[in-house]
Design a protein around this motif. Sequence first.
Motif, PDB file in Angstrom:
ATOM      1  N   GLY A  63     -22.415 -89.826  74.279  1.00  0.00           N
ATOM      2  CA  GLY A  63     -23.138 -88.769  75.236  1.00  0.00           C
ATOM      3  C   GLY A  63     -22.440 -88.228  76.466  1.00  0.00           C
ATOM      4  O   GLY A  63     -22.037 -87.686  76.940  1.00  0.00           O
ATOM      5  N   TRP A  64     -21.306 -90.113  76.741  1.00  0.00           N
ATOM      6  CA  TRP A  64     -21.305 -89.453  78.417  1.00  0.00           C
ATOM      7  C   TRP A  64     -19.777 -88.203  78.300  1.00  0.00           C
ATOM      8  O   TRP A  64     -19.248 -87.809  78.676  1.00  0.00           O
ATOM      9  CB  TRP A  64     -20.199 -90.967  78.768  1.00  0.00           C
ATOM     10  CG  TRP A  64     -19.009 -91.157  79.895  1.00  0.00           C
ATOM     11  CD1 TRP A  64     -18.061 -91.531  79.750  1.00  0.00           C
ATOM     12  CD2 TRP A  64     -19.662 -89.874  81.080  1.00  0.00           C
ATOM     13  NE1 TRP A  64     -17.447 -90.358  81.055  1.00  0.00           N
ATOM     14  CE2 TRP A  64     -18.610 -90.491  81.731  1.00  0.00           C
ATOM     15  CE3 TRP A  64     -21.240 -89.972  82.096  1.00  0.00           C
ATOM     16  CZ2 TRP A  64     -18.402 -89.505  83.449  1.00  0.00           C
ATOM     17  CZ3 TRP A  64     -21.175 -89.132  82.731  1.00  0.00           C
ATOM     18  CH2 TRP A  64     -19.355 -89.205  83.695  1.00  0.00           C
ATOM     19  N   GLN A  65     -19.198 -89.232  76.384  1.00  0.00           N
ATOM     20  CA  GLN A  65     -17.145 -88.350  76.895  1.00  0.00           C
ATOM     21  C   GLN A  65     -17.878 -86.374  76.652  1.00  0.00           C
ATOM     22  O   GLN A  65     -17.270 -85.557  77.181  1.00  0.00           O
ATOM     23  CB  GLN A  65     -17.133 -88.389  75.640  1.00  0.00           C
ATOM     24  CG  GLN A  65     -16.180 -87.980  74.931  1.00  0.00           C
ATOM     25  CD  GLN A  65     -14.515 -88.139  75.809  1.00  0.00           C
ATOM     26  OE1 GLN A  65     -14.705 -88.759  76.497  1.00  0.00           O
ATOM     27  NE2 GLN A  65     -13.371 -87.607  76.183  1.00  0.00           N
ATOM     28  N   VAL A  66     -18.975 -86.450  75.980  1.00  0.00           N
ATOM     29  CA  VAL A  66     -20.334 -84.617  75.803  1.00  0.00           C
ATOM     30  C   VAL A  66     -19.736 -83.925  77.192  1.00  0.00           C
ATOM     31  O   VAL A  66     -19.270 -82.939  77.562  1.00  0.00           O
ATOM     32  CB  VAL A  66     -20.768 -84.256  75.140  1.00  0.00           C
ATOM     33  CG1 VAL A  66     -20.907 -83.077  75.269  1.00  0.00           C
ATOM     34  CG2 VAL A  66     -20.051 -84.885  73.013  1.00  0.00           C
ATOM     35  N   LEU A  67     -20.722 -84.741  78.531  1.00  0.00           N
ATOM     36  CA  LEU A  67     -21.274 -84.422  79.399  1.00  0.00           C
ATOM     37  C   LEU A  67     -20.233 -84.293  80.007  1.00  0.00           C
ATOM     38  O   LEU A  67     -20.103 -83.254  80.906  1.00  0.00           O
ATOM     39  CB  LEU A  67     -21.952 -85.205  79.889  1.00  0.00           C
ATOM     40  CG  LEU A  67     -22.650 -85.163  81.741  1.00  0.00           C
ATOM     41  CD1 LEU A  67     -22.876 -83.869  80.886  1.00  0.00           C
ATOM     42  CD2 LEU A  67     -23.660 -86.069  82.248  1.00  0.00           C
ATOM     43  N   ALA A  68     -18.699 -85.403  80.322  1.00  0.00           N
ATOM     44  CA  ALA A  68     -17.258 -85.213  81.113  1.00  0.00           C
ATOM     45  C   ALA A  68     -17.042 -83.691  80.822  1.00  0.00           C
ATOM     46  O   ALA A  68     -16.128 -83.343  81.501  1.00  0.00           O
ATOM     47  CB  ALA A  68     -16.913 -86.986  81.155  1.00  0.00           C
ATOM     48  N   ASN A  69     -16.870 -83.905  79.814  1.00  0.00           N
ATOM     49  CA  ASN A  69     -15.300 -83.044  79.328  1.00  0.00           C
ATOM     50  C   ASN A  69     -16.357 -81.841  79.277  1.00  0.00           C
ATOM     51  O   ASN A  69     -15.257 -80.276  80.100  1.00  0.00           O
ATOM     52  CB  ASN A  69     -15.108 -82.336  77.643  1.00  0.00           C
ATOM     53  CG  ASN A  69     -13.790 -84.162  77.819  1.00  0.00           C
ATOM     54  OD1 ASN A  69     -13.867 -84.705  78.635  1.00  0.00           O
ATOM     55  ND2 ASN A  69     -13.084 -83.422  76.202  1.00  0.00           N
ATOM     56  N   SER A  70     -17.562 -81.383  79.257  1.00  0.00           N
ATOM     57  CA  SER A  70     -17.956 -80.270  79.463  1.00  0.00           C
ATOM     58  C   SER A  70     -18.324 -79.597  81.295  1.00  0.00           C
ATOM     59  O   SER A  70     -17.581 -78.557  81.334  1.00  0.00           O
ATOM     60  CB  SER A  70     -19.339 -80.347  79.378  1.00  0.00           C
ATOM     61  OG  SER A  70     -20.182 -80.044  77.927  1.00  0.00           O
TER      62      SER A  70
END
Length: 430
Positions: free
Chosen positions: A383-390
């Motif tokens: 979940g963090w990876q998706v949020l941070a990249n966005s």
Amino acid sequence: MGSRERFAVFRDRDFSVFFVGYVTSNLGTSMASVALAFAVLHNDGSPTDLSLVLAARIVPMVLLLLGGGVLGDRLPRRLVMLVADSVRALSQGALAVLLLIGPVPLWVVLTLAACGGVGEALFRPSFDGMVPQLAPKDRLPEANSLLGMAQSAASVGGPALAGVLVAVTSAATVLLVDALSYVVSVGALLMLRAGNQAPDSGGSSMVAELRAGWRAFSAHTWLWTVTLQFTLFNLLVWAPYLVLGPVSAGRSYGGSEAWGLIVGTFGGGSLLGGLLLLGRRPSRPLVVTTLITFLWAAPSAALAVRAPLWTVCAAALAAGVSSAVFNSLWMTTIQQHVPADSLSRVMSYVTFGAYSVGPVGLALAGPLAEQTSIGLILAIGVGWQVLANSVVLMLPAVRNLHAPNADQNESAAENSAESAESSTSDVPAT
């Protein structure tokens, strides 16, 4: 770009010699990562013990990285790398011998793992600064792609071979091979002609050089922003994956052979990504890297839901492709926009930032998974990876950074160096 031109950097003797040593040492290192994990687990170690061993290597690396960056900008980089590889060869060789003799106390494993981290702290900043000395400026993208492919190729065969060797022989055998691979790297470094000159520090102190390196690092919004992103990536995504991946392989997929296959498939994806990127120079490299690194969370997602082994391997393959593309474009972008005389220090800040809280993630992943579940900890990282990249993708500094044309690289680097010298009065002349 023709196929011959993509490999033209090999015409330089120093780059070719260095390439051989780099491939060999990376093969040993990729084997050792599997061996060390199962050396701990086979010695009745718990996930918490494995967390401590992995953290023991990262902690000294993080603490000493900035000093390693200063040494890389004020001493001959080849000399610093020789010392670093010698330290790593001795520490891995000592651990291998002790494991062959009998059970090794955890504190001894932690100590020798920490010695390996010291070697890494010395090696990495000098390596990052050495590459532009080995390759012409207009061949830096190809040089970085080829070095990335070398690491990827080692990652393909190394973990798979290590998984089989651990099952057939012992973890100690694999660690001994790793120690010998560093000896080969030392031999290659001794043969180099480049990197022998010690830059003129101008009599400035290490503290002054660290301040100058910080200014060069913080002057680029895209640089510190992406570094911050990967600080949290290593805490929340990669550290739990490194600890809980072997544990998941042992509990759900059959043990060391499965984990070796997963890590090896990641390496295969890295090799594929390097081949796909070789000779290609996107105009907005950081947009490409941010888009493709959404895939870095794929293996964690597959393990979190206990997907079939082939699905986990497919996810690892996709993550490997994204890793190769990111590493090559990221390093080339830094080398093209940061003055050469501060490159080791800037890269030490990049690496320090990216790994600074990694030991916390390594130390906590095992205990938190024991208190909750492996799936939950891995899912949080996804979940963090998706949020941070966005978020990073929306930043103008990332979206608007363009790669210089090949024929502009040299003048851009010169202008950047002149600008840095004129804007800071105490930047050391190196």
